[in-house]
Write an enzyme that holds these catalytic residues in place. Structure first.
Site, mmCIF file in Angstrom:
data_model
loop_
_atom_site.group_PDB
_atom_site.id
_atom_site.type_symbol
_atom_site.label_atom_id
_atom_site.label_comp_id
_atom_site.label_asym_id
_atom_site.label_seq_id
_atom_site.Cartn_x
_atom_site.Cartn_y
_atom_site.Cartn_z
ATOM 1 N N CYS A 261 1.233 -1.338 0.138
ATOM 2 C CA CYS A 261 0.011 -0.025 0.194
ATOM 3 C C CYS A 261 0.983 1.311 -0.110
ATOM 4 C CB CYS A 261 -0.950 0.113 1.028
ATOM 5 S SG CYS A 261 -2.179 -1.543 1.153
HETATM 6 N N1 LIG Z 1 -2.935 -6.400 1.536
HETATM 7 C C1 LIG Z 1 -3.285 -4.982 1.932
HETATM 8 O O1 LIG Z 1 -3.261 -4.729 3.047
HETATM 9 C C2 LIG Z 1 -4.042 -4.746 0.983
HETATM 10 C C3 LIG Z 1 -4.828 -3.494 2.053
HETATM 11 C C4 LIG Z 1 -5.625 -2.458 1.608
HETATM 12 C C5 LIG Z 1 -6.280 -2.218 0.483
HETATM 13 N N2 LIG Z 1 -4.735 -2.877 -0.280
HETATM 14 C C6 LIG Z 1 -5.608 -3.340 -2.387
HETATM 15 O O2 LIG Z 1 -5.738 -4.543 -2.368
HETATM 16 C C7 LIG Z 1 -5.895 -4.935 -3.552
HETATM 17 C C8 LIG Z 1 -5.687 -6.102 -3.736
HETATM 18 O O3 LIG Z 1 -4.164 -7.116 -2.311
HETATM 19 P P1 LIG Z 1 -3.946 -7.700 -1.860
HETATM 20 O O4 LIG Z 1 -3.118 -7.636 -1.361
HETATM 21 O O5 LIG Z 1 -5.167 -8.800 -1.401
HETATM 22 O O6 LIG Z 1 -3.117 -7.777 -2.983
HETATM 23 P P2 LIG Z 1 -3.147 -10.464 -3.369
HETATM 24 O O7 LIG Z 1 -1.774 -10.033 -4.269
HETATM 25 O O8 LIG Z 1 -2.738 -10.318 -1.747
HETATM 26 O O9 LIG Z 1 -4.583 -10.722 -4.037
HETATM 27 C C9 LIG Z 1 -4.385 -10.572 -4.899
HETATM 28 C C10 LIG Z 1 -5.179 -11.519 -5.660
HETATM 29 O O10 LIG Z 1 -6.051 -11.246 -7.045
HETATM 30 C C11 LIG Z 1 -5.972 -12.423 -8.282
HETATM 31 N N3 LIG Z 1 -6.258 -12.106 -9.035
HETATM 32 C C12 LIG Z 1 -5.065 -11.514 -10.085
HETATM 33 N N4 LIG Z 1 -5.719 -11.036 -11.096
HETATM 34 C C13 LIG Z 1 -7.160 -11.431 -10.838
HETATM 35 C C14 LIG Z 1 -8.041 -11.418 -11.841
HETATM 36 N N5 LIG Z 1 -7.927 -10.802 -13.230
HETATM 37 N N6 LIG Z 1 -9.049 -12.522 -11.263
HETATM 38 C C15 LIG Z 1 -9.805 -12.370 -10.346
HETATM 39 N N7 LIG Z 1 -7.947 -12.361 -9.345
HETATM 40 C C16 LIG Z 1 -7.010 -12.252 -10.152
HETATM 41 C C17 LIG Z 1 -4.692 -12.784 -7.670
HETATM 42 O O11 LIG Z 1 -4.253 -14.409 -7.864
HETATM 43 C C18 LIG Z 1 -4.100 -12.619 -6.026
HETATM 44 O O12 LIG Z 1 -4.799 -14.181 -5.490
HETATM 45 C C19 LIG Z 1 -5.379 -3.817 -3.997
HETATM 46 O O13 LIG Z 1 -5.328 -3.250 -4.988
HETATM 47 C C20 LIG Z 1 -4.298 -3.314 -2.820
HETATM 48 O O14 LIG Z 1 -3.736 -2.115 -3.182
HETATM 49 C C21 LIG Z 1 -4.558 -3.644 0.438
#
Ligand SMILES: NC(=O)c1ccc[n+]([C@@H]2O[C@H](COP(=O)([O-])OP(=O)(O)OC[C@H]3O[C@@H](n4cnc5c(N)ncnc54)[C@H](O)[C@@H]3O)[C@@H](O)[C@H]2O)c1
Length: 418
Positions: A261
């Site tokens: 983030c």
């Molecule tokens: N990790 C955090 O602490 C956090 C906090 C707030 C916001 N976010 C936001 O949330 C979003 C997701 O982050 P995350 O940390 O969960 O990422 P992550 O990489 O852990 O998980 C994302 C998942 O999406 C899947 N994916 C990728 N492309 C895809 C598609 N086209 N269709 C379906 N699934 C797909 C991946 O295989 C993966 O399992 C990002 O935008 C991030 O900025 C993350």
């Protein structure tokens, strides 16, 4: 009419929820929805297996394609939104997800009205300018076939983090009905909800939260560099300032910023700002200072080795902690990776210990976590504390002959307790 049946399904917890992307964000969200009684379909084409946390729920189904979208009442998108090496938003995951969702809207010849929610972090305008037209271009009608909201994720990673259901959620719909349906859903998960007038407010509020952190971390990092030069203990300074009961919030210095983030989200905004002829100087400055920290850490390591008459080249440097923050296994953007890369380039023999990170790839080279033992400490020419996991017994390092570079004040905290 469509809205009424959808609302009823949400309020009675009988809606089927499709969570697109089962990562750090999607998995706990799916779990929370399951615990609240909803049926959940997890869609993740890139994942091989069901995440362990969801395995035991009978109302959970894992899919690697988007077909199940057609029978869902809610679709929540939680896919990655990284930046490229040139700090340009990489929206490819989001584009693929939106495409997969919009293509699979129809159940045979009709549409089951859906509430679409974007949780992935992105710049203001993404929901209205990217999601809305993608759906409308498939002949789907906003307010009839679908409702649309942006609801930023605010997960607090780590075992000490706040539970997902206790974190208030900001809901910004494309219209009033969308906002109220979104608010209803998150309230049904037990979350406190703050409704805003437009998706752009919710999108910007998420980035404001992370810019706030990036800027304050940079401020304290810069002051830590000055304090070091002036022979002042920054940790004691922050602790003292934090006794002010108003108008001050303590931030701790460290070896740089990490995670998915803080090093990423602000640059979504600075990229977007340029399209309005605007330059976000605080974001750039914070990025510059925070990104310089691993280079300072390497200088401190050289100084520590120098104090023993050694050069970085050929020295054994043991890194303690590879994750970007304490008590988690996440190494995304971790400053430890940059420090290891720089040390390798300088000819040092680098190894690491992290109880949560078994293996680590740095500049194409694979490392394996080693045990932290008195022998390992003795064999090292310098030990570098990069992450203060609570599971690590730092007492081993107190009184060791090997110089220690402590970027987290783990030893200072121990000495204080003694
Ligand atoms: N990790 C955090 O602490 C956090 C906090 C707030 C916001 N976010 C936001 O949330 C979003 C997701 O982050 P995350 O940390 O969960 O990422 P992550 O990489 O852990 O998980 C994302 C998942 O999406 C899947 N994916 C990728 N492309 C895809 C598609 N086209 N269709 C379906 N699934 C797909 C991946 O295989 C993966 O399992 C990002 O935008 C991030 O900025 C993350």
């Amino acid at each position: 009419m469509q809205e009424v049946s959808l609302r009823e399904k949400i309020e009675t917890h009988t809606a089927t929820v499709a969570v697109v992307g089962l990562g750090y964000v999607g998995t706990p969200l799916a779990k929370l929805a399951l615990e609240s009684g909803f049926s959940v379909i997890g869609i993740d084409p890139l994942k091989k297996n069901t995440p362990e946390a969801l395995n035991s729920f009978p109302h959970f189904r894992f899919e690697r394609n988007y077909k199940a979208v057609s029978r869902s009442n809610l679709v929540i998108i939680c896919v990655p939104t990284p930046i490229t090496a040139n700090e340009v938003p990489d929206l490819s995951y989001l584009e693929t997800a939106i495409d997969g969702v919009s293509k699979n809207f129809f159940a045979e010849d009709h549409v089951i009205p859906k509430l679409l929610i974007l949780e992935s972090t992105s710049f203001p305008g993404t929901t209205r300018e990217m999601m809305l037209p993608a759906l409308e271009n498939r002949g789907l009608e906003q307010g009839k076939d679908f409702f649309l909201c942006y609801v930023p994720e605010r997960i607090d990673p780590g075992p000490q983090g706040m539970e997902a259901g206790r974190i208030p959620r900001v809901v910004g719909g494309i219209d009033k009905i969308s906002t109220s349906l979104g608010a209803s859903f998150y309230a049904s998960l037990g979350c406190q909800v703050h409704e805003v007038s437009r998706p752009e407010i919710a999108e910007m509020s998420k980035i404001l939260e992370n810019v706030f952190r990036a800027v304050n971390i940079a401020l304290v990092n810069e002051l830590s560099l000055l304090c070091r030069r002036m022979g002042i203990n920054i940790w004691e300074v922050v602790e003292a300032a934090a006794t002010k009961p108003f108008g001050f919030m303590p931030f701790k210095p460290g070896p740089g910023m990490g995670g998915h983030c803080i090093p990423v989200d602000p640059f979504y905004l600075s990229w977007r700002a340029k399209q309005f002829g605007f330059y976000t100087e605080f974001i750039e400055l914070a990025g510059k200072i925070n990104r310089s920290m691993p280079y300072h850490v390497v200088e401190w390591i050289s100084e520590a080795l120098n104090s023993k008459g050694k050069a970085a080249k050929g020295s054994n440097v043991l890194i303690v902690g590879a994750a970007y923050k304490e008590d988690v296994s996440d190494t995304r953007e971790s400053p430890a990776i940059k420090v290891m890369e720089l040390l390798e380039k300088g000819g040092a023999n680098v190894s690491y210990h992290d109880p949560y990170v078994e293996t680590l790839k740095v500049a194409g080279k694979e490392y394996k976590s080693r045990e932290l033992t008195p022998e390992a400490i003795r064999d090292a020419d310098c030990v570098v504390i990069m992450t203060a996991h609570r599971a690590i017994d730092f007492r081993m390092l107190l009184g060791a002959n090997t110089p220690v570079v402590d970027t987290r004040n783990a030893l200072g905290a121990l000495r204080k307790r003694k």
